[in-house]
Scaffold this motif. Structure first.
Motif, PDB file in Angstrom:
ATOM      1  N   MET A  64       0.408  -1.284   0.308  1.00  0.00           N
ATOM      2  CA  MET A  64      -0.078  -0.147  -0.028  1.00  0.00           C
ATOM      3  C   MET A  64       1.082   1.462  -0.011  1.00  0.00           C
ATOM      4  O   MET A  64       0.512   2.388  -0.670  1.00  0.00           O
ATOM      5  CB  MET A  64      -1.097  -0.182   0.687  1.00  0.00           C
ATOM      6  N   ASP A  65       1.492   0.904   0.235  1.00  0.00           N
ATOM      7  CA  ASP A  65       2.699   2.795   0.584  1.00  0.00           C
ATOM      8  C   ASP A  65       3.350   2.613  -0.419  1.00  0.00           C
ATOM      9  O   ASP A  65       3.428   3.665  -1.129  1.00  0.00           O
ATOM     10  CB  ASP A  65       3.806   2.254   2.070  1.00  0.00           C
ATOM     11  N   LEU A  66       3.638   1.627  -1.042  1.00  0.00           N
ATOM     12  CA  LEU A  66       4.300   1.284  -2.190  1.00  0.00           C
ATOM     13  C   LEU A  66       4.001   2.334  -3.630  1.00  0.00           C
ATOM     14  O   LEU A  66       3.825   3.274  -4.565  1.00  0.00           O
ATOM     15  CB  LEU A  66       5.306   0.489  -3.022  1.00  0.00           C
ATOM     16  N   LYS A  67       2.186   1.591  -3.617  1.00  0.00           N
ATOM     17  CA  LYS A  67       1.136   2.253  -4.670  1.00  0.00           C
ATOM     18  C   LYS A  67       0.774   3.747  -4.269  1.00  0.00           C
ATOM     19  O   LYS A  67       0.578   4.400  -4.795  1.00  0.00           O
ATOM     20  CB  LYS A  67      -0.300   0.512  -4.023  1.00  0.00           C
ATOM     21  N   THR A  68       0.847   4.252  -2.680  1.00  0.00           N
ATOM     22  CA  THR A  68       0.443   5.745  -2.744  1.00  0.00           C
ATOM     23  C   THR A  68       2.082   5.983  -3.319  1.00  0.00           C
ATOM     24  O   THR A  68       1.579   7.122  -3.782  1.00  0.00           O
ATOM     25  CB  THR A  68       0.509   6.210  -1.272  1.00  0.00           C
ATOM     26  N   ARG A  69       2.682   5.745  -3.239  1.00  0.00           N
ATOM     27  CA  ARG A  69       4.189   6.378  -3.771  1.00  0.00           C
ATOM     28  C   ARG A  69       4.712   6.406  -4.617  1.00  0.00           C
ATOM     29  O   ARG A  69       4.081   7.600  -5.328  1.00  0.00           O
ATOM     30  CB  ARG A  69       5.518   5.960  -3.047  1.00  0.00           C
ATOM     31  N   LEU A  70       3.924   5.723  -5.483  1.00  0.00           N
ATOM     32  CA  LEU A  70       3.791   5.418  -6.655  1.00  0.00           C
ATOM     33  C   LEU A  70       2.630   6.560  -7.176  1.00  0.00           C
ATOM     34  O   LEU A  70       2.833   7.486  -8.760  1.00  0.00           O
ATOM     35  CB  LEU A  70       3.323   3.946  -7.661  1.00  0.00           C
ATOM     36  N   SER A  71       1.514   6.371  -6.846  1.00  0.00           N
ATOM     37  CA  SER A  71       0.228   7.730  -7.175  1.00  0.00           C
ATOM     38  C   SER A  71       1.526   8.810  -7.648  1.00  0.00           C
ATOM     39  O   SER A  71       0.991   9.622  -8.478  1.00  0.00           O
ATOM     40  CB  SER A  71      -0.550   7.100  -6.460  1.00  0.00           C
ATOM     41  N   GLU A  76       2.736  13.219  -9.926  1.00  0.00           N
ATOM     42  CA  GLU A  76       4.265  14.849 -10.141  1.00  0.00           C
ATOM     43  C   GLU A  76       4.840  14.278 -11.389  1.00  0.00           C
ATOM     44  O   GLU A  76       4.913  15.793 -12.470  1.00  0.00           O
ATOM     45  CB  GLU A  76       5.224  14.160  -9.717  1.00  0.00           C
ATOM     46  N   LEU A  77       4.622  12.977 -12.289  1.00  0.00           N
ATOM     47  CA  LEU A  77       4.917  13.060 -13.722  1.00  0.00           C
ATOM     48  C   LEU A  77       4.579  13.651 -14.605  1.00  0.00           C
ATOM     49  O   LEU A  77       4.252  14.141 -15.205  1.00  0.00           O
ATOM     50  CB  LEU A  77       5.601  11.700 -13.691  1.00  0.00           C
ATOM     51  N   ALA A  78       2.975  13.734 -14.312  1.00  0.00           N
ATOM     52  CA  ALA A  78       1.427  14.559 -14.813  1.00  0.00           C
ATOM     53  C   ALA A  78       1.385  15.723 -15.013  1.00  0.00           C
ATOM     54  O   ALA A  78       2.039  16.352 -16.180  1.00  0.00           O
ATOM     55  CB  ALA A  78       0.533  14.361 -14.979  1.00  0.00           C
ATOM     56  N   ARG A  79       1.994  16.659 -13.983  1.00  0.00           N
ATOM     57  CA  ARG A  79       2.301  17.563 -13.230  1.00  0.00           C
ATOM     58  C   ARG A  79       3.227  18.437 -14.025  1.00  0.00           C
ATOM     59  O   ARG A  79       3.814  19.363 -15.054  1.00  0.00           O
ATOM     60  CB  ARG A  79       2.781  18.382 -12.358  1.00  0.00           C
ATOM     61  N   ALA A  80       4.546  17.462 -14.243  1.00  0.00           N
ATOM     62  CA  ALA A  80       6.043  17.921 -14.382  1.00  0.00           C
ATOM     63  C   ALA A  80       6.302  18.268 -16.690  1.00  0.00           C
ATOM     64  O   ALA A  80       6.306  18.844 -16.952  1.00  0.00           O
ATOM     65  CB  ALA A  80       7.336  17.027 -14.847  1.00  0.00           C
TER      66      ALA A  80
END
Length: 108
Positions: A64-71, A76-80
């Protein structure tokens, strides 16, 4: 369907999997075994069912932590990418304006 033997906390288990997935399943079993052994070391021998439950919950928490970090990273990638597209549009506009001015100056 393939059948393999895995070991978790020193006990063997026969597990079925799709053909060709044997190595992947063995690696998953090694990850789970490490987690279960860590829980056993930290909390003592709890009984197999409770030990497996605790190991599973800890792995689910990590997932769950990894999924949150991936999201968050994807956002952030979409914003960039959006910022990049806007900046690119401004650069193209500036170049077009500069080209028009140069053409106008050349025509004079």
């Amino acid at each position: 369907m393939a059948q393999i033997n895995i070991n978790v906390n020193g006990r063997p288990y026969a597990v079925g999997c799709e053909d060709g997935q044997e190595n992947h399943l063995m690696e998953l079993a090694r990850i789970f075994d490490r987690q279960v052994r860590q829980v056993s070391q930290d909390m003592g021998q709890l009984g197999e069912t409770r030990l497996f439950l605790m190991g599973s919950l800890l792995l689910a928490d990590e997932l769950m932590d990894l999924k949150t970090r991936l999201s968050a990273a994807q956002a952030e990638l979409a914003r960039a990418q959006s910022d990049h597209a806007r900046a690119e549009g401004r650069v193209v506009g500036a170049l077009e304006n500069a080209a028009k001015r140069i053409e106008k100056l050349a025509a004079e």
